[in-house]
Design a protein around this motif. Structure first.
Motif, PDB file in Angstrom:
ATOM      1  N   PRO A  42     -17.738  15.695  11.230  1.00 54.77           N
ATOM      2  CA  PRO A  42     -18.094  14.369  11.580  1.00 54.77           C
ATOM      3  C   PRO A  42     -19.662  14.389  11.525  1.00 54.77           C
ATOM      4  O   PRO A  42     -20.223  15.227  12.384  1.00 54.77           O
ATOM      5  CB  PRO A  42     -17.385  14.187  13.129  1.00 54.77           C
ATOM      6  N   GLY A  43     -20.287  13.367  11.282  1.00 51.73           N
ATOM      7  CA  GLY A  43     -21.712  13.393  11.312  1.00 51.73           C
ATOM      8  C   GLY A  43     -22.484  14.057  10.015  1.00 51.73           C
ATOM      9  O   GLY A  43     -23.512  14.000  10.044  1.00 51.73           O
ATOM     10  N   VAL A  44     -21.610  14.770   9.110  1.00 54.00           N
ATOM     11  CA  VAL A  44     -22.110  15.565   7.971  1.00 54.00           C
ATOM     12  C   VAL A  44     -21.976  14.800   6.941  1.00 54.00           C
ATOM     13  O   VAL A  44     -20.450  14.761   6.537  1.00 54.00           O
ATOM     14  CB  VAL A  44     -21.612  17.132   8.154  1.00 54.00           C
ATOM     15  N   ALA A  45     -22.709  14.496   5.902  1.00 51.20           N
ATOM     16  CA  ALA A  45     -22.027  14.248   4.502  1.00 51.20           C
ATOM     17  C   ALA A  45     -22.287  15.409   3.641  1.00 51.20           C
ATOM     18  O   ALA A  45     -23.070  16.219   3.785  1.00 51.20           O
ATOM     19  CB  ALA A  45     -23.111  12.919   4.194  1.00 51.20           C
ATOM     20  N   PRO A  46     -21.485  15.095   2.365  1.00 50.37           N
ATOM     21  CA  PRO A  46     -20.420  14.306   2.100  1.00 50.37           C
ATOM     22  C   PRO A  46     -19.345  14.468   3.127  1.00 50.37           C
ATOM     23  O   PRO A  46     -19.014  15.470   3.804  1.00 50.37           O
ATOM     24  CB  PRO A  46     -20.188  14.392   0.666  1.00 50.37           C
ATOM     25  N   GLY A  47     -18.235  13.720   3.040  1.00 51.07           N
ATOM     26  CA  GLY A  47     -17.082  13.548   3.773  1.00 51.07           C
ATOM     27  C   GLY A  47     -16.227  14.986   3.603  1.00 51.07           C
ATOM     28  O   GLY A  47     -15.646  15.276   4.655  1.00 51.07           O
ATOM     29  N   ILE A  48     -16.051  15.317   2.352  1.00 52.03           N
ATOM     30  CA  ILE A  48     -15.635  16.507   2.330  1.00 52.03           C
ATOM     31  C   ILE A  48     -16.526  17.580   1.841  1.00 52.03           C
ATOM     32  O   ILE A  48     -17.057  17.396   0.631  1.00 52.03           O
ATOM     33  CB  ILE A  48     -14.357  16.458   1.349  1.00 52.03           C
ATOM     34  N   ILE A  49     -16.543  18.977   2.526  1.00 59.67           N
ATOM     35  CA  ILE A  49     -17.647  19.837   1.834  1.00 59.67           C
ATOM     36  C   ILE A  49     -16.735  21.126   1.431  1.00 59.67           C
ATOM     37  O   ILE A  49     -16.100  21.430   2.314  1.00 59.67           O
ATOM     38  CB  ILE A  49     -18.610  20.173   2.957  1.00 59.67           C
ATOM     39  N   GLU A  50     -17.168  21.590   0.152  1.00 57.02           N
ATOM     40  CA  GLU A  50     -16.347  22.620  -0.085  1.00 57.02           C
ATOM     41  C   GLU A  50     -17.202  23.904   0.302  1.00 57.02           C
ATOM     42  O   GLU A  50     -18.317  24.089  -0.581  1.00 57.02           O
ATOM     43  CB  GLU A  50     -16.064  22.464  -1.888  1.00 57.02           C
ATOM     44  N   VAL A  51     -16.756  24.693   1.213  1.00 62.34           N
ATOM     45  CA  VAL A  51     -17.525  25.737   1.518  1.00 62.34           C
ATOM     46  C   VAL A  51     -16.982  27.121   0.711  1.00 62.34           C
ATOM     47  O   VAL A  51     -15.803  27.316   0.974  1.00 62.34           O
ATOM     48  CB  VAL A  51     -17.427  25.988   3.191  1.00 62.34           C
ATOM     49  N   PRO A  52     -18.173  27.578   0.171  1.00 64.01           N
ATOM     50  CA  PRO A  52     -17.540  28.905  -0.599  1.00 64.01           C
ATOM     51  C   PRO A  52     -17.364  30.115   0.418  1.00 64.01           C
ATOM     52  O   PRO A  52     -18.339  31.037   0.951  1.00 64.01           O
ATOM     53  CB  PRO A  52     -18.666  29.179  -1.557  1.00 64.01           C
ATOM     54  N   CYS A  53     -15.995  30.206   0.790  1.00 59.72           N
ATOM     55  CA  CYS A  53     -15.685  31.563   1.657  1.00 59.72           C
ATOM     56  C   CYS A  53     -14.198  31.886   1.323  1.00 59.72           C
ATOM     57  O   CYS A  53     -13.527  30.886   0.817  1.00 59.72           O
ATOM     58  CB  CYS A  53     -15.875  31.074   2.967  1.00 59.72           C
ATOM     59  N   GLU A  54     -13.766  32.917   1.946  1.00 59.82           N
ATOM     60  CA  GLU A  54     -12.606  33.332   1.862  1.00 59.82           C
ATOM     61  C   GLU A  54     -11.493  32.496   2.784  1.00 59.82           C
ATOM     62  O   GLU A  54     -12.204  32.530   4.204  1.00 59.82           O
ATOM     63  CB  GLU A  54     -12.447  34.941   2.161  1.00 59.82           C
ATOM     64  N   PRO A  55     -10.626  31.770   2.382  1.00 60.65           N
ATOM     65  CA  PRO A  55      -9.810  31.184   3.492  1.00 60.65           C
ATOM     66  C   PRO A  55      -9.240  32.056   4.442  1.00 60.65           C
ATOM     67  O   PRO A  55      -9.115  31.712   5.843  1.00 60.65           O
ATOM     68  CB  PRO A  55      -8.854  30.225   2.800  1.00 60.65           C
ATOM     69  N   ASP A  56      -8.725  33.108   4.143  1.00 58.60           N
ATOM     70  CA  ASP A  56      -7.899  34.279   5.126  1.00 58.60           C
ATOM     71  C   ASP A  56      -7.077  33.412   6.066  1.00 58.60           C
ATOM     72  O   ASP A  56      -7.380  33.505   7.368  1.00 58.60           O
ATOM     73  CB  ASP A  56      -9.222  34.708   5.921  1.00 58.60           C
ATOM     74  N   GLY A  57      -5.945  32.826   5.687  1.00 57.02           N
ATOM     75  CA  GLY A  57      -5.239  31.958   6.665  1.00 57.02           C
ATOM     76  C   GLY A  57      -5.380  30.814   6.867  1.00 57.02           C
ATOM     77  O   GLY A  57      -4.374  30.274   7.519  1.00 57.02           O
ATOM     78  N   LEU A  58      -6.677  30.296   6.817  1.00 55.67           N
ATOM     79  CA  LEU A  58      -6.824  28.768   7.155  1.00 55.67           C
ATOM     80  C   LEU A  58      -5.856  27.756   6.071  1.00 55.67           C
ATOM     81  O   LEU A  58      -5.722  28.032   5.046  1.00 55.67           O
ATOM     82  CB  LEU A  58      -8.438  28.406   7.027  1.00 55.67           C
ATOM     83  N   LYS A  59      -5.540  26.715   6.853  1.00 57.67           N
ATOM     84  CA  LYS A  59      -4.615  25.794   5.974  1.00 57.67           C
ATOM     85  C   LYS A  59      -5.104  24.283   6.459  1.00 57.67           C
ATOM     86  O   LYS A  59      -6.099  24.099   7.384  1.00 57.67           O
ATOM     87  CB  LYS A  59      -3.229  25.939   6.173  1.00 57.67           C
ATOM     88  N   ALA A  60      -4.859  23.463   5.653  1.00 59.81           N
ATOM     89  CA  ALA A  60      -5.233  22.141   5.812  1.00 59.81           C
ATOM     90  C   ALA A  60      -4.924  21.640   7.247  1.00 59.81           C
ATOM     91  O   ALA A  60      -3.728  21.880   7.650  1.00 59.81           O
ATOM     92  CB  ALA A  60      -4.756  20.999   4.805  1.00 59.81           C
ATOM     93  N   GLY A  61      -5.869  20.898   7.958  1.00 59.56           N
ATOM     94  CA  GLY A  61      -5.407  20.486   9.278  1.00 59.56           C
ATOM     95  C   GLY A  61      -5.773  21.229  10.282  1.00 59.56           C
ATOM     96  O   GLY A  61      -5.943  20.853  11.498  1.00 59.56           O
TER      97      GLY A  61
END
Lengths: 381, 273
Positions: free
Chosen positions: A259-278
């Motif tokens: 929130p407060g940062v554009a664009p609405g979806i930012i693709e961060v180059p990093c290893e997800p390591d277990g992270l999932k949507a939500g």
């Protein structure tokens, strides 16, 4: 010269555990800096290595030999204390030669080593003075002299520069770096000052609440912090954290909305390591990565609350819509931003740091820094 | 001019005046002592309160043969006591102040509790003990009990002193390879000198001036310490004040000289506590 190995070190004061499962390997010739805030256990760890404090569990090895119960004097370490701990009743030369005299070394050897140390440390004109007649920097050098004449395997420094004024501290920092180069000795240095850590260390051990948070080269802890604590502790002004949500993951990136940062979806180059949507996450932004009215893809707009003009640079403080936290940005010294005005900053998405709700960092994948690569290569070598 | 300074100035005159009165009250007994010691009996009754002229030095000549012997006796007793007290205070203070061992605080409390026992209560048991040990008539009958009394305060002072010395000095010495004996001799002892000076002064004041115990235990007139010897000039039926006070002045001089010589160390020691 020697390696220092700490394995599963635990230490308690009564029921309070002050060191928790410390595992660190310090190589021969390393300048290892133990860095952390007050009360994190860094000085205690140093004193455990020195043999001034007992630990309850784990092994300490110096030069391959286990030293758990070896008395301090027999560990082959030289230690510099914050207060220098010079003997006030002894002259500079007697202070320097104290250990050798206690061990009954020959007078000729003592004379030779003291003269040598005095030459290296530029103390020749002061050998007959008492410590009270020396400046802070000279006292510091006498304390170093006392350590080097014994030719210890490992040098231990307990916040040795914290009693000096700012100018002298810079000077002594350089001298310590030179000393490390010339002696090629293993040194372990405790400080809460990240500048000392970054400039002196070949290896930084970041501690917090009695635990090692990360061990790495100076730029490694800066660019690839292991967790939110390390990320926030290293860097000045500190890294700022903003709340966000994971929108999707690939093998090499995590898409987040903040929130407060554009664009609405930012693709961060990093290893997800277990992270999932939500998943809830925090992103970290270093003030020096933000560019005022820049052209990068990630944009943040905030309401200016304060601008500090430091001369060599300025620091912008402001609020971002939809985020409770304040943001800090580095401004070019020539820029002017009025209090109360809106300011837009941009940054590269590769410069974002990502942390899960437990504070664990995700490994960043597009860190492009030649110095970091050089340090990593040297550390591996 | 700051408000503080103005306030100081306003009170300066009454303050100085009050201090002057206090100084006079403190000093007058000494002056009275000095004045009386140089008066003949007639002069004493002519002018009781202040100096009379010419000074009559006969009192000093009269008391000196006895007083000089007493000073030597007291020097012997005090020196013997001092050596024991300083060694034991150093060791005890160092142990309690710098070492860790189970039961340390209880042991220390046991030592300090001795301070609470009124000395007068110990007179009879102490006398019985000294007699049983066959020490009566020897210098040890004074030296050992004196030392026994004084090491308590000595250990207390030296513990406080050692506790306030920076621990890093001792750790540095340990890392440098000093063993316990070297630590004591080359680090603790030199650093403890101001504290020991304080203990020495307090000890000397006590042993030099102690009256009751020597009065009970020393029978031989040639072995009397100064306090008892000086009292000897007070006859059974009449008091020769001139001689008595000349004796007091004479026996005080050695202590005053010592005190002036070490007063700076003494103050440094008190500051260190």
């Amino acid at each position: 010269m020697a390696t220092v190995s700490l394995q599963n070190i635990d230490k308690f004061y009564g029921r309070v555990q002050v060191l928790q499962d410390i595992n660190v390997e310090i190589d021969d010739g390393d300048f290892a800096v133990i860095l952390g805030p007050s009360g994190c256990g860094k000085s205690t760890l140093l004193r455990v290595i020195a043999g001034l404090e007992e630990h309850q569990r784990g092994d300490i090895s110096i030069g391959g030999a286990v030293m758990n119960t070896t008395p301090a004097a027999e560990r082959g370490v030289g230690m510099l204390f914050q207060s220098y701990a010079l003997f006030p009743h002894l002259s500079v030369s007697k202070n320097i030669s104290f250990g050798m005299r206690m061990r009954g070394e020959s007078k000729a050897l003592i004379k030779e080593r003291v003269a040598n140390a005095a030459r290296i440390l530029k103390l020749e004109p002061y050998l007959d003075r008492l410590p009270k007649n020396l400046s802070g920097g000279q006292r510091q050098r006498v304390a170093i002299g006392r350590s080097i004449v014994r030719e210890p395997k490992v040098f231990l420094f307990d916040e040795p520069l914290s009693n000096l004024d700012a100018e002298l501290r810079v000077e002594m920092r350089l001298e310590l770096a030179k000393l490390h180069d010339s002696l090629a000795a293993t040194m372990i240095y405790v400080t809460h000052d990240q500048i000392e850590a970054m400039t002196l260390g070949t290896k930084i051990i970041v501690m917090h609440l009695g635990q090692v948070q990360q061990v790495g080269t100076p730029l490694q802890v800066y660019y690839q912090p292991a967790n939110r604590f390390v990320a926030g502790f290293i860097g000045s002004p500190r890294m700022q954290f903003l709340h966000g949500t994971v929108q999707g993951v690939t093998a090499e990136s995590v898409s987040v909305s903040v929130p407060g940062v554009a664009p609405g979806i930012i693709e961060v180059p990093c290893e997800p390591d277990g992270l999932k949507a939500g998943d809830e996450i925090e992103i970290g932004i270093r003030p020096e990565d933000l560019h005022y009215r820049g052209s990068e893809e990630v944009r943040i707009t905030g309401l200016t609350t304060v601008v500090e003009y430091m001369g060599h640079a300025s620091y912008w403080y402001g609020h971002i819509a939809q985020q409770e936290r304040e943001l800090v940005a580095h401004l070019h010294r020539a820029l002017r931003v009025d209090r109360g005005s809106e300011a837009t900053f941009t940054l590269n998405r590769a410069d974002l740091y990502l942390f899960d709700t437990e504070g664990r960092a995700r490994r960043r994948l597009q860190v492009d820094n030649e110095n970091l690569q050089t340090q990593l290569a040297a550390a591996i070598a | 001019m700051s408000t503080e300074f103005r306030a100081l100035k306003r009170y300066a005159v009454p303050q100085q005046f009050a201090l002057l009165i206090l100084a006079a009250l403190t000093w007058y007994p000494f002056l009275f002592l000095l004045a009386t010691s140089v008066k003949s009996p007639n002069q004493f009754f002519e002018n009781y309160w202040w100096f009379t002229f010419p000074f009559d030095w006969a009192n000093y000549a009269q008391v000196w043969p006895k007083v000089s012997v007493a000073i030597l006796n007291s020097a012997q007793y005090s020196f013997g006591t001092l050596v024991i007290v300083l060694i034991l205070s150093l060791l005890g203070g160092y142990t309690f102040g710098r070492m860790k061992f189970p039961g340390k605080n209880v042991a220390f409390l046991c030592v300090v509790a001795l301070l609470m026992i009124p000395g007068v209560l110990t007179l009879v048991p102490l006398f019985v003990e000294v007699k049983a040990l066959k020490l009566l008539g020897t210098p040890w009958a004074l030296i050992l009990p004196f030392a026994g009394f004084e090491i308590v305060i000595g250990i207390y002072i030296m513990r406080l002193f050692f506790e306030r010395l920076p621990g890093e000095l001792f750790q540095a010495a340990r890392i440098e390879g000093a063993n316990e004996v070297q630590l004591l001799l080359f680090v603790a002892l030199p650093l403890a000198l101001p504290g020991l000076g304080t203990v020495a002064i307090l000890d000397l004041l006590f042993t030099w001036n102690e009256l009751l115990w020597p009065l009970i235990t020393v029978g031989d007139a040639t072995k009397m310490p100064v306090a008892v010897a000086a009292l000897g000039f007070k006859g059974e039926h009449q008091v020769d004040y001139g001689a008595l006070f000349a004796a007091y002045v004479s026996v005080s001089i050695p202590l005053m000289v010592i005190f002036v010589a070490v007063v700076r160390k003494f103050i440094k020691g008190i500051e260190g506590i």
